[in-house]
Write a protein that holds these residues in place. Structure first.
Motif, mmCIF file in Angstrom:
data_model
loop_
_atom_site.group_PDB
_atom_site.id
_atom_site.type_symbol
_atom_site.label_atom_id
_atom_site.label_comp_id
_atom_site.label_asym_id
_atom_site.label_seq_id
_atom_site.Cartn_x
_atom_site.Cartn_y
_atom_site.Cartn_z
ATOM 1 N N LYS A 104 12.597 57.253 47.063
ATOM 2 C CA LYS A 104 13.962 57.093 47.555
ATOM 3 C C LYS A 104 14.506 58.456 47.973
ATOM 4 C CE LYS A 104 15.573 53.149 44.756
ATOM 5 N NZ LYS A 104 16.628 52.741 43.802
ATOM 6 N N PRO A 105 15.371 58.487 49.005
ATOM 7 C CA PRO A 105 16.068 59.742 49.317
ATOM 8 C C PRO A 105 16.958 60.127 48.140
ATOM 9 C CG PRO A 105 16.294 58.159 51.116
ATOM 10 C CD PRO A 105 15.681 57.415 49.978
ATOM 11 N N ASN A 146 27.447 55.025 38.385
ATOM 12 C CA ASN A 146 26.474 54.691 39.429
ATOM 13 C C ASN A 146 25.537 55.859 39.745
ATOM 14 O OD1 ASN A 146 27.695 52.157 39.685
ATOM 15 N ND2 ASN A 146 29.160 52.939 41.193
ATOM 16 N N VAL A 147 24.936 56.467 38.697
ATOM 17 C CA VAL A 147 23.962 57.528 38.902
ATOM 18 C C VAL A 147 22.697 57.191 38.113
ATOM 19 C CG1 VAL A 147 25.632 59.348 39.384
ATOM 20 C CG2 VAL A 147 24.976 58.874 37.033
ATOM 21 N N ASP A 148 21.585 57.741 38.591
ATOM 22 C CA ASP A 148 20.320 57.558 37.876
ATOM 23 C C ASP A 148 20.087 58.673 36.865
ATOM 24 O OD1 ASP A 148 18.955 55.236 39.395
ATOM 25 O OD2 ASP A 148 19.664 56.551 40.990
ATOM 26 N N HIS A 194 19.283 50.794 40.233
ATOM 27 C CA HIS A 194 20.624 50.556 40.720
ATOM 28 C C HIS A 194 20.567 50.017 42.154
ATOM 29 C CE1 HIS A 194 21.601 53.798 37.626
ATOM 30 N NE2 HIS A 194 22.065 52.660 37.159
ATOM 31 N N ALA A 195 21.678 49.419 42.556
ATOM 32 C CA ALA A 195 21.736 48.824 43.894
ATOM 33 C C ALA A 195 21.738 49.891 44.994
ATOM 34 C CB ALA A 195 22.988 47.941 44.018
ATOM 35 N N ASP A 196 22.112 51.107 44.668
ATOM 36 C CA ASP A 196 22.179 52.171 45.670
ATOM 37 C C ASP A 196 20.785 52.442 46.228
ATOM 38 O OD1 ASP A 196 22.535 54.582 47.093
ATOM 39 O OD2 ASP A 196 24.268 55.078 45.855
#
Length: 598
Positions: free
Chosen positions: A84-85, A99-101, A53-55
């Motif tokens: 990633k944090p 928008n979650v992994d 994701h873009a986040d």
């Protein structure tokens, strides 16, 4: 009276065990919460995602009000996932997920797992659940004692373009193993009971050893009596020797006078000795009689003690049985109260959720009625107000082509042809849109023999089958409940697409089959139909567009059509209460699946 005391002691023991278990459970619960968060992080780390994701953060969503979000946020301050944090967010309902992994939810929160899977479909999102039914989620974790194990459904993961790392697959287990710890606890309890029983048996053995010691004392006294009898027999032998010696003296009368005095003295000594020994024997006999009386009394005491010990053993055995029964009754009562309370709270919680959902459905019914009315008005406007100007345009184009045919050049005539074809194409799309708006409104449902239905369809499209040299195979299909016209549209669209999107120089082959499947927490039965072909296939990047209305994956020069056929199929299947999806590989063919409730 004794049974009342035992019951009091049993209740006191249960209270102490409960207090100790409560303190221990508090510590165990804290350890369990930390381990749960670690397992979620490890599973997310060892999962391979189709894209990212873009986040810039790795986002974990917790569905429902759950204390797990606190543990995940605490661990997120110390660890990263995929370099990633980690950001932890909470969702109150399934529709809020985006928008979650990773999404985590517990079975206690009562979320419909199929609804969650549909919401995150095609979003490369991993679903981690806890204590859900076997194989219903992508990854389901179960609590075994203070540890957590997990099971993997790789088929569901592949549908979301997600794969499990090798180590994750190797360490996965079946959900049946979560009962092993319970069996181990039962064995430990049985071992403790056996230890207590062995202590009671030890005390009984000590009493048996005391009885054996008394029997040994009686045996020693019997041996002493035997020794005294042997001494008396030796004295009798000495008397016999004296008698034989006297007879010898009689034979030699001439020597008798010489030894008479000596013999007399000797006899007198022997007589004195005999008297002394007789007195000793008499004393020994009286002592033996006393010892015999004592031995008889001891034997009687031993027999009495054996009877008493036997009665004690029987009482102990009866008391053990009573204790086990009391303990079993108390445990059964505790378990029964716990089950009743748990069912009461679960029923109360489910009633609250059901009431909220009923209110939501009631409010949504008004909105749906309004939308249906707007749709009917739209269909009316489309059928009259939009088609009328199109008819005018087509009529004007025809007049222009007839009246000004000699005055217009080739480019102008070509433009007229383009306008005429575009108007015709728009008219076709309007007609398709009208048909689409009417789908799913048929309330009349009848029993449909799918074999007869497919026989009618193949006769209707016999020209297309012959033109492309196609082969349509089916057999022994079930009888389903639904609208015959709408179900005919589903099969006909899927077969037409399978024939139309064929590979060059390859005769199309279509195979239709079915099976019975069970979906959802309610374990509802469905007919699952499969329509497989050997055509050009569909790329995964177009997966989200296939069922959208008027979406085309190819140009009109390559393949004709408006791109609404699969949208028809989706709307019809969902109106019947089923689902439709597909699996495909480019240049290897496509298989469309759709379900209909039994």
């Amino acid at each position: 009276m004794k049974s009342n005391v035992l019951i009091k002691y049993a209740l006191m023991l249960l209270c102490l065990m409960a207090m100790q278990a409560y303190a221990q459970n508090t510590d165990n619960e804290q350890v369990k919460r930390v381990k749960r968060a670690i397992v979620i992080f490890n599973v997310a780390e060892q999962t391979l995602y189709g894209d990212t994701h873009a986040d810039p953060n790795f986002v974990i969503g917790v569905l429902g009000k759950d204390r797990t979000i606190i543990d995940l946020k605490s661990l997120a301050q110390k660890r990263q996932i995929k370099n990633k944090p980690v950001k932890v967010v909470s969702f109150g309902s399934v529709k809020d997920i985006e928008n979650v992994d990773v999404v985590y939810t517990n079975y206690d929160k009562n979320f419909d797992i199929l609804y969650v899977l549909n919401k995150i479909a095609s979003s490369n999102t991993l679903l981690i659940t806890e204590n859900y039914p076997f194989n219903s989620s992508m990854i389901n974790i179960v609590n075994v004692g203070n540890d957590f194990q997990y099971e993997i459904n790789e088929k569901l993961m592949r549908r979301s373009n997600i794969a499990a790392h090798y180590n994750l697959r190797e360490n996965a287990i079946s959900s049946i193993e979560k009962w092993k710890q319970l069996f181990q606890n039962a064995e430990n309890t049985l071992a403790e009971t056996k230890d207590k029983l062995s202590e009671v048996e030890g005390s009984v053995k000590l009493k048996d050893e005391e009885i054996k010691g008394q029997k040994q004392t009686i045996g020693d006294k019997e041996n002493l009596l035997k020794n005294k009898n042997k001494s008396l027999a030796n004295q009798k032998n000495e008397i016999k020797e004296l008698i034989s010696l006297s007879e010898l003296q009689n034979k030699k009368y001439s020597d008798k006078l010489i030894i008479e005095s000596e013999l007399e003295q000797r006899i007198l000594k022997q007589v004195d000795s005999l008297k002394t020994k007789q007195e000793q024997i008499a004393l020994s006999n009286s002592e033996i009689e006393k010892q015999h009386v004592i031995l008889v009394k001891q034997r009687e005491d031993i027999l009495d003690k054996e009877v008493i010990a036997k009665e004690i053993n029987e009482k102990l055995s009866t008391q053990r049985t009573i204790n086990y029964l009391l303990l079993a009754l108390v445990l059964f009562a505790v378990i029964l109260v716990w089950v009743i309370l748990r069912n009461y709270h679960a029923t109360k919680r489910l009633n609250t959720v059901l009431k909220e959902k009923n209110n939501t459905i009631y409010s949504q019914s008004f909105t749906l009625a309004s939308k249906n009315k707007e749709l009917e008005e739209f269909a009316y406007i489309t059928s009259h107000d939009l088609k009328e100007p199109l008819a005018t345009i087509s009529g004007l184009i025809a007049l222009l082509k007839d009246d000004y045919k000699e005055k217009l050049d080739d480019d102008a005539m070509m433009s007229m042809e383009f306008i005429d074809k575009s108007s015709e194409r728009m008219r076709t799309q309007i007609d398709d849109l009208l048909e689409y708006s009417k789908l799913g409104k048929s309330k009349e449902k009848t029993e449909i023999d799918c074999n007869d239905l497919l026989g009618e369809i193949t006769l209707d499209i016999a020209n297309a089958i012959a033109r492309f040299n196609a082969k349509v195979t089916y057999g022994n299909l079930p009888t389903v409940l639904g609208s015959k016209v709408e179900l005919r549209g589903v099969f006909q669209n899927l077969i037409n697409n399978a024939i139309k999107f064929k590979k060059a120089d390859v005769d199309p082959e279509v195979v239709i089959s079915f099976k019975t499947v069970i979906y959802g927490p309610q374990n509802k039965n469905f007919w699952q139909f499969e329509v497989a072909d050997n055509g050009i296939g569909i790329s995964q990047k177009h997966k989200s567009k296939v069922f959208s209305i008027f979406q085309r994956l190819h140009s009109r020069e390559e393949y004709e059509g408006t791109g609404i056929g699969l949208s028809f199929c989706k709307k019809i299947v969902e109106s019947l209460g089923g689902q439709i999806w597909f699996e495909s590989e480019v240049h290897k063919g496509t298989t469309f699946f759709f379900t209909i409730p039994k």
